[in-house]
Design a protein around this motif. Sequence first.
Motif, PDB file in Angstrom:
ATOM      1  N   GLU A 281      37.788  56.676  75.660  1.00  0.00           N
ATOM      2  CA  GLU A 281      36.915  57.810  75.373  1.00  0.00           C
ATOM      3  C   GLU A 281      36.253  57.639  74.014  1.00  0.00           C
ATOM      4  O   GLU A 281      36.890  57.180  73.069  1.00  0.00           O
ATOM      5  CB  GLU A 281      37.735  59.114  75.344  1.00  0.00           C
TER       6      GLU A 281
ATOM      7  N   LEU B 183      34.592  60.116  71.347  1.00  0.00           N
ATOM      8  CA  LEU B 183      34.472  61.542  71.053  1.00  0.00           C
ATOM      9  C   LEU B 183      33.661  61.759  69.781  1.00  0.00           C
ATOM     10  O   LEU B 183      34.000  61.218  68.732  1.00  0.00           O
ATOM     11  CB  LEU B 183      35.862  62.169  70.867  1.00  0.00           C
TER      12      LEU B 183
ATOM     13  N   MET C   9      31.274  64.207  78.577  1.00  0.00           N
ATOM     14  CA  MET C   9      31.797  65.509  78.138  1.00  0.00           C
ATOM     15  C   MET C   9      30.640  66.225  77.466  1.00  0.00           C
ATOM     16  O   MET C   9      30.102  65.752  76.470  1.00  0.00           O
ATOM     17  CB  MET C   9      32.916  65.319  77.130  1.00  0.00           C
TER      18      MET C   9
ATOM     19  N   LEU D 287      32.565  69.211  70.660  1.00  0.00           N
ATOM     20  CA  LEU D 287      32.993  67.974  71.321  1.00  0.00           C
ATOM     21  C   LEU D 287      32.002  67.522  72.381  1.00  0.00           C
ATOM     22  O   LEU D 287      31.693  68.244  73.329  1.00  0.00           O
ATOM     23  CB  LEU D 287      34.365  68.178  71.975  1.00  0.00           C
TER      24      LEU D 287
ATOM     25  N   ARG E 179      40.534  67.313  72.022  1.00  0.00           N
ATOM     26  CA  ARG E 179      40.726  66.519  73.228  1.00  0.00           C
ATOM     27  C   ARG E 179      42.212  66.313  73.540  1.00  0.00           C
ATOM     28  O   ARG E 179      42.597  66.214  74.714  1.00  0.00           O
ATOM     29  CB  ARG E 179      39.981  65.185  73.058  1.00  0.00           C
TER      30      ARG E 179
ATOM     31  N   ASP F 172      43.836  68.607  76.099  1.00  0.00           N
ATOM     32  CA  ASP F 172      43.704  68.412  77.543  1.00  0.00           C
ATOM     33  C   ASP F 172      44.828  67.553  78.110  1.00  0.00           C
ATOM     34  O   ASP F 172      45.011  67.499  79.326  1.00  0.00           O
ATOM     35  CB  ASP F 172      42.345  67.774  77.888  1.00  0.00           C
TER      36      ASP F 172
END
Lengths: 608, 307
Positions: free
Chosen positions: A12, A14, A44, A59, A92, A95
């Motif tokens: 990911e 971010l 995202m 984010l 994040r 999650d």
Amino acid sequence: MPVEKKRVSRFELLMDAGFGAQKAGDILIRAFAHTGRFVFIEPMIPAEISPPARSRPALSGAMIRVADFDLKNSGNETDIILAQHEIVLDRRLDDNEHSPTCRILLDIADKKANEDSYESVCKRATKQGLTITTFEVCEDGKNLIKGMGGKGKNMYYLGMLSAIYSVPEEAMVTEIKMIFGKKLKEEILEKNIQIFHFGYLFAQANIDFSIIIEEKELTSGDKILIDGNSALAMGIIDAGFKLLSGYPITPASSIMHTLAKVFPSYGGMVHQAEDEISAIGTAIGAYYGGVPSLTATSGPGLSLKQEFIGYAAVAEVPLVVIDVQRSGPSTGMPTKTEQSDLSAVIWGSHGDHTKIVIGVGNVLDCFYAPIMARYLAEKLRLPVFILSDFIMANSYKVIDKPKPIELGSIEDIPQKILDHFWIGRLPDEIEMVRSDQSDPGTPGHMRRITGLNTDQDGKVNYFSETNQRSHAVRNEKVHHVQRALRMPDLFGSVEEGEILVIGWGTTRGAVAEAVHSCQDQGLSVGGFCFRIVYPLPLILTSVMSKFKHVVTVEAAYGDVMKKPPLAMLLRSKTLIDVQTILCQATGRPISPKSIEAKIKDILNGIPV
Amino acid sequence: MASPSEEIKTENQPLTVKDLNTENPRWCAGCGDFSIIMALKRFMVERQLIPHQTVNISGIGCSGRASFYINSYGVHSIHGRAIPVAMGLALTKPELKLFIHSGDGDAISIGGGHLIHGINKNFNCVFILYDNELYALTKSQTSPTTRKGHKTNTQPSGTYLDPIHPTSLALGVGASFVASTADWLPDHLVSTLKAAYDHSGFAFVHVSQRCPHFDPNNFDHKETSWFTFLEHENGIPVDKRLVGKVETIKHDPLDRLQAFKHAIDPRVYFGLFFQDKEKPRYDVILQNQVKDAKQKARSSILDSFNL
């Protein structure tokens, strides 16, 4: 930089909204795809345009899964996270979608001014056993970024990630030039490439791990990289629609945006109506005139459209509605996913309900669904829904380029499309409430439509027998579909046994992966997902009866005392004691691993 | 609204009013709606419109039934939403002639949002507002145009607020054609429909309409002292039967400001308030986008997604 060989990995990037994290992701997956890897990307997207930088709502990022085999979903756990600062990382981590051995690369450019905050987030991660590697953009990189007004950090991170994933630098530069070549001035493009280069070198010199996913020889034939909403938009053109009438709503709007640019070149129009109700009214008006048209919306818009949906069924005007579901009820979470609109679509609008519902589970479904929907809508003169959702709409992957169908009359629908949706051709003649269905402009017919009950001649009629007949005729149209529906293909080879897992739409990739994995382990687990969710095939009960447990997986809320929509539908249809193993409305996709774990719970005798 | 050459009926027999009749309307005796659809039929006969290329589109209410009582194509749609349906036809079937029938509750209350945008988009149609100043089919409730003090079932002590003036509303949102007439002035009504039909764009026609059942004393149709005709060479001719018997004043339909003054005046004016023949039409803009775009084969649609 020691290299670890992996078959599949997920990472990911971010960042704060507006800094190009998704653009960086796009570039990287193109490079992966061009070098023989399979990818699945889920962006995202914040619900607001420019939330304050360094805040949790800011984010914005890309989650990329890459493998040496074809991917159908975003997978289970993240192996590597690269975060612009501690706040997006912290957000994040909530999650809980990272692996226990996830490696985190954290930019500490802002650390000086935010010592405490950095400390506490790092502590949180370390406590979970995650490794954090902090870094700062190198001096040369910083200077270049400063010169570009703070832009370009995404290119540095892109450089780092491509080095970590062992993508050759030349391959990356080719992609960067492809994406920015026409849009950026030569000088700016060069600077971006330079920043990328610094990031690449930095990671090679300073990061002590890297991953390589084996290259597969690219299969022959053209490939496309496409997301769900673009595939729907192109499918709309391919199906021969001439008008998209819509109102801005997340996450359906991008269908309208895409078509607004290209539709006129294919003889079509995009009409932005003053509200959701008007949008569907205009689609109905055009289709009454015989011109294929449709509307696209999301949850709140679906609620507003309900009266016209019932009207179209009674007035016998073909209607196609795309609902890109988001998290509800009410305004809910506009940029998160859910499958909870199924009930509102099937049972919605007052009075009796006669609709057909298609659920899309991958980008190819999206491309073909408008053709299927147009065929059913015109053939039956009923409302037909295409249900997508936020994740379907925004995730994209590389697929073999399908050959457009270029549908003319609906009777020319290719067998391939019918087969794709597991349905046979409908009878040539289908009885309508009104025998005359001529389009305006046809001499001598004067078809006048109304939401009032009418007799066969189209005259307003309040007699009991006539009204009962109208219901029967409309419902018989739905029954035609039931009779034509075949059983969806089962995943793998298990046709009877312990557990049958059923899903529809967006969960298909995860359900398929979980079921295949169980079968690989020799477990007696079957599964399938519907492409036409309503009505259901007649043979369903006998297929389901061959399993001891029948369970659904749904991205919709359910609990001990409430079944989620698909389970409820299947129970009422089959009288089989369908249970649900996953019915989460977290806004996040369901992972194959969580499905597999639940399946094993049942096999181990743990009650659902 | 049309190029005259298209209007000639192609069959051997000329169109007559009888050809345009359907069933017996289910309206109360003396209802103004009879006069409005009769005027429309007379106009269609006079211009020899082709019924199968004409679509009457209506909402819900007494006026909503109009589309079923004229032998052309028709859409009796849902409450307040005839305009969006008509828009679909205007965009994709420009050869059809569209007449929208809508009541005061239908057009200005539940369908108010659509009216604003129909007017602003200026798509090609004749919009007929059947204004009986109350809800009738649901049995006498206050509508946006009910006069203050008038007793209804929902405001039994008398309607609380001053009414909205439909003509001033239309002018305010930039209508390209605003006229007002009355159901008991058949000659003026037909002349108004002619002018509206000949206008290219959204022609807003306000019709004062009697409701003998729920508000029999509202419009004194035997008396002429309470209204004035707007007169101009570019306007709508004064009702034939009333020439010389009724007050008239000169009003230039290009004068929007003066039109506003008449629209909000407590005195009633009939005639052409305003016309702007140059206002762009949204339907034409969208149609031209298609016309002007270089047409491509659908086989190429996925090319821009090539990896």
